[in-house]
Design a protein around this motif. Structure first.
Motif, PDB file in Angstrom:
ATOM      1  N   PRO A 143     -69.519-105.124 -99.394  1.00 60.85           N
ATOM      2  CA  PRO A 143     -68.891-105.506-100.668  1.00 60.85           C
ATOM      3  C   PRO A 143     -69.573-104.889-101.884  1.00 60.85           C
ATOM      4  O   PRO A 143     -68.910-104.614-102.887  1.00 60.85           O
ATOM      5  CB  PRO A 143     -69.007-107.031-100.694  1.00 60.85           C
ATOM      6  N   ALA A 144     -70.903-104.653-101.806  1.00 60.29           N
ATOM      7  CA  ALA A 144     -71.586-104.042-102.945  1.00 60.29           C
ATOM      8  C   ALA A 144     -71.117-102.608-103.123  1.00 60.29           C
ATOM      9  O   ALA A 144     -70.869-102.158-104.248  1.00 60.29           O
ATOM     10  CB  ALA A 144     -73.092-104.083-102.732  1.00 60.29           C
ATOM     11  N   GLU A 145     -70.967-101.871-102.022  1.00 61.81           N
ATOM     12  CA  GLU A 145     -70.500-100.495-102.128  1.00 61.81           C
ATOM     13  C   GLU A 145     -69.051-100.444-102.584  1.00 61.81           C
ATOM     14  O   GLU A 145     -68.618 -99.504-103.241  1.00 61.81           O
ATOM     15  CB  GLU A 145     -70.629 -99.786-100.771  1.00 61.81           C
ATOM     16  N   ILE A 200     -55.336 -96.953 -82.294  1.00 61.89           N
ATOM     17  CA  ILE A 200     -54.915 -98.286 -82.746  1.00 61.89           C
ATOM     18  C   ILE A 200     -56.069 -99.278 -82.594  1.00 61.89           C
ATOM     19  O   ILE A 200     -56.341-100.095 -83.487  1.00 61.89           O
ATOM     20  CB  ILE A 200     -53.667 -98.752 -81.964  1.00 61.89           C
ATOM     21  N   PHE A 201     -56.790 -99.173 -81.464  1.00 62.66           N
ATOM     22  CA  PHE A 201     -57.918-100.066 -81.215  1.00 62.66           C
ATOM     23  C   PHE A 201     -58.990 -99.880 -82.294  1.00 62.66           C
ATOM     24  O   PHE A 201     -59.532-100.842 -82.832  1.00 62.66           O
ATOM     25  CB  PHE A 201     -58.479 -99.757 -79.820  1.00 62.66           C
ATOM     26  N   PHE A 202     -59.253 -98.601 -82.611  1.00 58.31           N
ATOM     27  CA  PHE A 202     -60.233 -98.264 -83.649  1.00 58.31           C
ATOM     28  C   PHE A 202     -59.817 -98.847 -85.004  1.00 58.31           C
ATOM     29  O   PHE A 202     -60.605 -99.486 -85.705  1.00 58.31           O
ATOM     30  CB  PHE A 202     -60.365 -96.737 -83.712  1.00 58.31           C
ATOM     31  N   SER A 203     -58.515 -98.657 -85.354  1.00 59.14           N
ATOM     32  CA  SER A 203     -58.021 -99.186 -86.632  1.00 59.14           C
ATOM     33  C   SER A 203     -58.181-100.697 -86.676  1.00 59.14           C
ATOM     34  O   SER A 203     -58.555-101.260 -87.718  1.00 59.14           O
ATOM     35  CB  SER A 203     -56.548 -98.847 -86.833  1.00 59.14           C
ATOM     36  N   GLY A 204     -57.887-101.350 -85.552  1.00 53.16           N
ATOM     37  CA  GLY A 204     -58.032-102.805 -85.483  1.00 53.16           C
ATOM     38  C   GLY A 204     -59.456-103.211 -85.798  1.00 53.16           C
ATOM     39  O   GLY A 204     -59.702-104.138 -86.581  1.00 53.16           O
ATOM     40  N   LYS A 205     -60.431-102.475 -85.217  1.00 58.37           N
ATOM     41  CA  LYS A 205     -61.837-102.811 -85.469  1.00 58.37           C
ATOM     42  C   LYS A 205     -62.178-102.617 -86.948  1.00 58.37           C
ATOM     43  O   LYS A 205     -62.887-103.435 -87.537  1.00 58.37           O
ATOM     44  CB  LYS A 205     -62.744-101.930 -84.590  1.00 58.37           C
ATOM     45  N   VAL A 206     -61.654-101.522 -87.539  1.00 60.12           N
ATOM     46  CA  VAL A 206     -61.920-101.256 -88.964  1.00 60.12           C
ATOM     47  C   VAL A 206     -61.382-102.401 -89.825  1.00 60.12           C
ATOM     48  O   VAL A 206     -62.065-102.900 -90.723  1.00 60.12           O
ATOM     49  CB  VAL A 206     -61.296 -99.909 -89.383  1.00 60.12           C
ATOM     50  N   VAL A 207     -60.144-102.842 -89.517  1.00 52.88           N
ATOM     51  CA  VAL A 207     -59.545-103.927 -90.306  1.00 52.88           C
ATOM     52  C   VAL A 207     -60.382-105.194 -90.180  1.00 52.88           C
ATOM     53  O   VAL A 207     -60.644-105.885 -91.174  1.00 52.88           O
ATOM     54  CB  VAL A 207     -58.086-104.174 -89.855  1.00 52.88           C
ATOM     55  N   ILE A 208     -60.846-105.484 -88.963  1.00 56.45           N
ATOM     56  CA  ILE A 208     -61.642-106.708 -88.772  1.00 56.45           C
ATOM     57  C   ILE A 208     -62.945-106.627 -89.567  1.00 56.45           C
ATOM     58  O   ILE A 208     -63.324-107.583 -90.260  1.00 56.45           O
ATOM     59  CB  ILE A 208     -61.918-106.931 -87.266  1.00 56.45           C
ATOM     60  N   ILE A 209     -63.616-105.466 -89.496  1.00 55.97           N
ATOM     61  CA  ILE A 209     -64.883-105.313 -90.230  1.00 55.97           C
ATOM     62  C   ILE A 209     -64.650-105.478 -91.725  1.00 55.97           C
ATOM     63  O   ILE A 209     -65.378-106.201 -92.412  1.00 55.97           O
ATOM     64  CB  ILE A 209     -65.502-103.924 -89.936  1.00 55.97           C
ATOM     65  N   TYR A 210     -63.587-104.840 -92.240  1.00 58.06           N
ATOM     66  CA  TYR A 210     -63.326-104.916 -93.678  1.00 58.06           C
ATOM     67  C   TYR A 210     -62.968-106.351 -94.089  1.00 58.06           C
ATOM     68  O   TYR A 210     -63.380-106.821 -95.138  1.00 58.06           O
ATOM     69  CB  TYR A 210     -62.206-103.945 -94.064  1.00 58.06           C
ATOM     70  N   SER A 211     -62.207-107.032 -93.226  1.00 57.67           N
ATOM     71  CA  SER A 211     -61.822-108.405 -93.569  1.00 57.67           C
ATOM     72  C   SER A 211     -63.035-109.310 -93.608  1.00 57.67           C
ATOM     73  O   SER A 211     -63.156-110.158 -94.495  1.00 57.67           O
ATOM     74  CB  SER A 211     -60.836-108.953 -92.532  1.00 57.67           C
ATOM     75  N   ILE A 212     -63.968-109.132 -92.640  1.00 57.72           N
ATOM     76  CA  ILE A 212     -65.154-109.986 -92.633  1.00 57.72           C
ATOM     77  C   ILE A 212     -66.041-109.631 -93.831  1.00 57.72           C
ATOM     78  O   ILE A 212     -66.488-110.497 -94.578  1.00 57.72           O
ATOM     79  CB  ILE A 212     -65.955-109.805 -91.316  1.00 57.72           C
ATOM     80  N   VAL A 257     -63.311-112.004 -96.676  1.00 59.38           N
ATOM     81  CA  VAL A 257     -63.815-113.376 -96.537  1.00 59.38           C
ATOM     82  C   VAL A 257     -64.903-113.642 -97.564  1.00 59.38           C
ATOM     83  O   VAL A 257     -64.898-114.672 -98.237  1.00 59.38           O
ATOM     84  CB  VAL A 257     -64.337-113.604 -95.099  1.00 59.38           C
ATOM     85  N   ILE A 258     -65.819-112.680 -97.716  1.00 59.83           N
ATOM     86  CA  ILE A 258     -66.929-112.902 -98.657  1.00 59.83           C
ATOM     87  C   ILE A 258     -66.405-113.041-100.074  1.00 59.83           C
ATOM     88  O   ILE A 258     -66.827-113.911-100.829  1.00 59.83           O
ATOM     89  CB  ILE A 258     -67.965-111.761 -98.541  1.00 59.83           C
ATOM     90  N   ARG A 259     -65.412-112.222-100.455  1.00 60.29           N
ATOM     91  CA  ARG A 259     -64.975-112.297-101.846  1.00 60.29           C
ATOM     92  C   ARG A 259     -64.154-113.545-102.115  1.00 60.29           C
ATOM     93  O   ARG A 259     -64.047-113.988-103.264  1.00 60.29           O
ATOM     94  CB  ARG A 259     -64.208-111.028-102.233  1.00 60.29           C
ATOM     95  N   VAL A 260     -63.579-114.113-101.053  1.00 60.99           N
ATOM     96  CA  VAL A 260     -62.801-115.332-101.261  1.00 60.99           C
ATOM     97  C   VAL A 260     -63.701-116.549-101.399  1.00 60.99           C
ATOM     98  O   VAL A 260     -63.388-117.476-102.149  1.00 60.99           O
ATOM     99  CB  VAL A 260     -61.790-115.495-100.104  1.00 60.99           C
ATOM    100  N   ILE A 261     -64.849-116.558-100.710  1.00 63.27           N
ATOM    101  CA  ILE A 261     -65.644-117.794-100.717  1.00 63.27           C
ATOM    102  C   ILE A 261     -66.754-117.797-101.753  1.00 63.27           C
ATOM    103  O   ILE A 261     -67.518-118.736-101.818  1.00 63.27           O
ATOM    104  CB  ILE A 261     -66.252-118.085 -99.323  1.00 63.27           C
ATOM    105  N   MET A 262     -66.888-116.752-102.550  1.00 65.79           N
ATOM    106  CA  MET A 262     -68.023-116.716-103.468  1.00 65.79           C
ATOM    107  C   MET A 262     -67.610-116.424-104.899  1.00 65.79           C
ATOM    108  O   MET A 262     -66.548-115.872-105.146  1.00 65.79           O
ATOM    109  CB  MET A 262     -69.028-115.655-103.019  1.00 65.79           C
ATOM    110  N   ALA A 263     -68.523-116.780-105.829  1.00 64.95           N
ATOM    111  CA  ALA A 263     -68.359-116.419-107.236  1.00 64.95           C
ATOM    112  C   ALA A 263     -69.171-115.161-107.499  1.00 64.95           C
ATOM    113  O   ALA A 263     -70.061-114.822-106.737  1.00 64.95           O
ATOM    114  CB  ALA A 263     -68.834-117.554-108.129  1.00 64.95           C
TER     115      ALA A 263
END
Lengths: 413, 337
Positions: free
Chosen positions: B201-203, B280-292, B296-302
């Motif tokens: 998220p910092a980058e 497709i498997f690779f893209s799925g992993k990328v989406v999961i990493i980006y979502s985590i 998720v971090i930007r939704v739960i923090m100020a």
């Protein structure tokens, strides 16, 4: 690291952090604020002048539009002022209904503030959450009054709509809804780590400064000043509530130091207090008339025979709102003065904003819950349309000149 | 070799859409978590299309060549970054010989360039908000350097025990971090992963580390003066960076292919479609990493203050990554070749 280099930073008149136009000029040293200058006057709408040309009933609806959120508090203070000068007795049921609507307004205003504050520090989830649960009280107000924001509920000598059995049912449902949510919401607001990191020790207003600068409302109470118009000068049903007293961060076991966190804690506690007050009023709602029974024309004619001055004070969600009217046997008041809570609290920005980081500016400015449109009561424009600076002596001389006629009658007595 | 050039062009073209869709998924997911409806997933693509048609305003106070040049440098370097990270991996998973091995040191430097370009552009714009944003961006850049370097070095150190080239990305597909890891190694790997997830998220300049673009404080900060095509370039840079950094984390920590894990191959009418499944498997992993790491971090923090960010990265995240490195070094099994 010490450096002598400071640079100016303008925030406003239009800036994403502020919901209304107001201009701040800061002197910045690195990321630290070392000087503040505040410039009001971008939303002046000459409400007081317009009010001098409307009749007493029309003014109620004009004053609802002084502020978008305190649309009950301003006409409330005006009605109290008129009732004060004309000696009109308000029936008990009307006083209770006024209290209920006033507290529902406080509930939605504090939820709105929480959302805005969360947005200022980038916590958009909390913003969405509080504005989502705020819909419930707005729906309730719509059912009670016909409108979500500008309720048009008040009239001189009472209220315009009664609370029926169906409405009472809705209010009870809404109260249950908020009682259930209260623990969860207060936990998020008061215990969240990032929220605490951003609000604790930021924008400190000491109790001495609060007293000296005449802070009102949650801003004063957050600094530990036990000051609440509902308790000190009770109107409506407030003096019949035995347990009513100003809230303070001490209620959650914290000695107030006057930072943003304390002001937030006060507002969270006032949400709970508002729920309890509405509960009390619903339980003790007396039967009877809801207004004096005289229609608009009759009321105006009655007020035409009145002369004198009256003051109405009411605790708006943001602090004390005070209306001053002079009646002089006319269809309209000869003078009306609106003193909004932000007018008092605006001065507290100066000590709060000193020695904070740039990142704290939005949350500190928002922490007094400013209503710029409420406080903008004057604009100084030169003949060519440009704005200028007016000295205190000049302003005083002009004011005396303007209200000469009124002064003559009222100061000579 | 010719095949690899074709793959590279395909990666760039697909990268535009994949990066923008990744950001669209992020917005939709965040909206879902905030109980909103949210924009359509393709919204970032529409944004770019619209911005391309809009007027580009260049402020009179700006240094013109730097102001207009910076977004181009940022975009180009982010495309190179994407190619450098994903070309060898994509060639690997679809079974081609890759022309580049992917050098980890170069990648560390390439990650910096888009940020440095946007800092230069911001300083060149002549806006005080942009200058404050650029100063903040520099602080973030400097404080995230150490964790990234530590993570990459410990992984290279681990690979150095093997017969593979330690600083080549390609070695990691064959000899993953978890290879022969004992309890210490697994714990260390988890800590390194945690550090990288916090750096993401910092980058990407997202809450809680979005000080450089803080909307309510400095009105989009580094991007405040950009409009039209130049803004579109910066948004594309952002999309490429999102894709490359998530892909980098996937490659560093979870390079396993679908076939590795499940031992399955797919074919339709004699043609093998395994490469497609792998992509497709690779893209799925990328989406999961980006979502985590981002959603998720930007939704739960100020949003934190810049002084707090420096503390978080210089002390907490650096400590996490160094402990992870030490744990991996202590792992007795990993030392054995």
């Amino acid at each position: 690291m010490k450096s002598d280099i400071t640079y100016p930073l303008n925030i406003g008149p239009i800036h994403p952090a502020f919901k209304e136009p107001i201009k701040f000029t800061f002197r910045i040293e690195g990321e630290k604020v070392v000087g503040t200058d505040i410039d009001f006057g971008y939303t002046h709408r000459a409400i007081e002048r317009i009010a001098q040309e409307r009749n007493y009933i029309q003014i109620i609806y004009l004053l609802e539009r002084v502020c978008g959120i305190c649309s009950f508090s301003h006409p409330m203070a005006y009605c109290l002022a008129i009732e004060d000068v004309a000696g009109i007795e308000v029936p008990p049921r009307a006083r209770y209904i006024r209290t209920i609507i006033g507290e529902l307004e406080r509930l939605h205003s504090h939820l709105l503030w929480t959302g805005v504050a969360a947005h200022e520090i980038g916590f958009d989830t909390l913003f969405m959450y509080t504005w989502n649960i705020r819909e419930k009280v707005l729906d309730c107000l719509e059912e009670l009054t016909g409108n979500r924001i500008n309720y048009a509920m008040l009239t001189i000598g009472g209220v315009r709509r009664d609370i029926t059995a169906d409405n009472a049912q809705t209010i009870h449902q809404v109260l249950e809804y908020y009682e259930e949510l209260y623990n969860r919401t207060s936990e998020i607001l008061l215990d969240d780590l990032t929220l605490r990191a951003r609000t604790e020790g930021v924008g400190i207003l000491t109790v001495e400064q609060a007293e000296r600068l005449c802070a009102v409302g949650p801003t004063a109470r957050g600094s530990g000043l036990m000051k609440d118009v509902r308790v000190d000068y009770p109107v409506n049903a407030y003096y019949e509530i035995p347990w009513l007293r100003p809230v303070s961060p001490r209620d959650i076991g914290k000695e107030p130091i006057g930072d943003v966190y304390d002001r937030m804690a006060v507002r969270v506690l006032e949400i709970q207090q508002a729920i309890k007050i509405i509960q009390f009023c619903m339980d003790n709602l007396p039967e009877g008339d809801i207004n004096t029974g005289s229609g608009a024309v009759k009321m105006i004619n009655a007020l035409k025979k009145v002369e004198g001055e009256g003051v109405g004070r009411y605790e708006a969600p943001r602090g004390e709102v005070c209306h001053y009217v002079i009646l002089d046997n006319q269809e309209h008041p000869v003078q009306i003065k609106v003193k909004a809570p932000t007018y008092s609290n605006g001065f507290t920005w100066a000590p709060m904003l000193t020695n904070i980081e740039i990142a704290d500016i939005p949350i500190v400015v928002a922490s007094i819950d400013p209503c710029v449109a409420c406080a903008d009561r004057m604009a100084y424009v030169l003949k060519d349309g440009s704005s200028g600076t007016i000295s205190w002596e000049e302003l005083r001389a002009k004011s005396i000149q303007k209200y000469k006629g009124v002064r003559k009658r009222w100061m000579m007595r | 070799m010719d095949d690899a050039i074709g793959v590279a062009i395909a990666i760039i073209v697909a990268g535009v859409f994949a990066g923008l869709l990744l950001k669209g998924i992020d917005r939709k997911l965040a909206a879902f978590m905030q109980s909103r409806i949210g924009p359509p997933i393709a919204q970032p693509i529409y944004d770019i299309l619209k911005l391309m048609q809009k007027q580009t305003i260049i402020p009179a106070t700006s240094v013109r060549w730097l102001f207009t040049g910076a977004p181009l440098v940022a975009l180009t370097s982010s495309i190179v970054l994407l190619l450098y990270i994903s070309l060898s991996y994509v060639c690997y998973i679809i079974g081609l010989q890759s022309p580049v091995q992917g050098d980890l040191i170069v990648i560390i430097y390439l990650i910096l360039i888009p940020s440095i370009a946007s800092i230069s552009g911001a300083f060149a714009s002549g806006s005080p908000y942009a200058s404050i944003g650029a100063q903040r961006e520099m602080v973030i850049l400097m404080s995230t350097e150490l964790p990234i370097a530590v993570v990459v070095l410990s992984i290279a150190w681990h690979v150095a025990d093997s017969m593979y080239n330690p600083f080549a990305l390609q070695s990691l597909f064959e000899y993953t971090l978890w290879h022969q890891a004992g309890a210490f190694g697994i714990l260390g790997g988890i800590l390194l992963f945690l550090a990288m997830i916090l750096v993401l998220p910092a980058e990407m300049s997202k809450v809680p580390f979005d000080q450089a673009e803080a909307e309510t404080e400095i009105a989009e900060g580094v991007m405040v003066e950009y409009s039209g095509k130049l803004l579109a370039f910066l948004l594309l840079t952002d999309a490429f960076k999102a894709l490359s950094l998530s892909a980098l984390i996937v490659i560093l920590f979870f390079p396993y292919t679908f076939t590795d894990l499940f031992g399955l191959t797919f074919s339709i009418g004699g043609y093998s479609i395994t490469p497609l499944v792998e992509i497709i498997f690779f893209s799925g992993k990328v989406v999961i990493i980006y979502s985590i790491g981002v959603t998720v971090i930007r939704v739960i923090m100020a949003r934190l203050k810049i002084s707090q960010v420096a503390k978080v990265f210089l002390f907490a995240v650096s400590a996490i990554s160094i402990i992870g490195m030490v744990l991996i070094m202590l792992d007795p099994k990993m030392k054995m070749i």
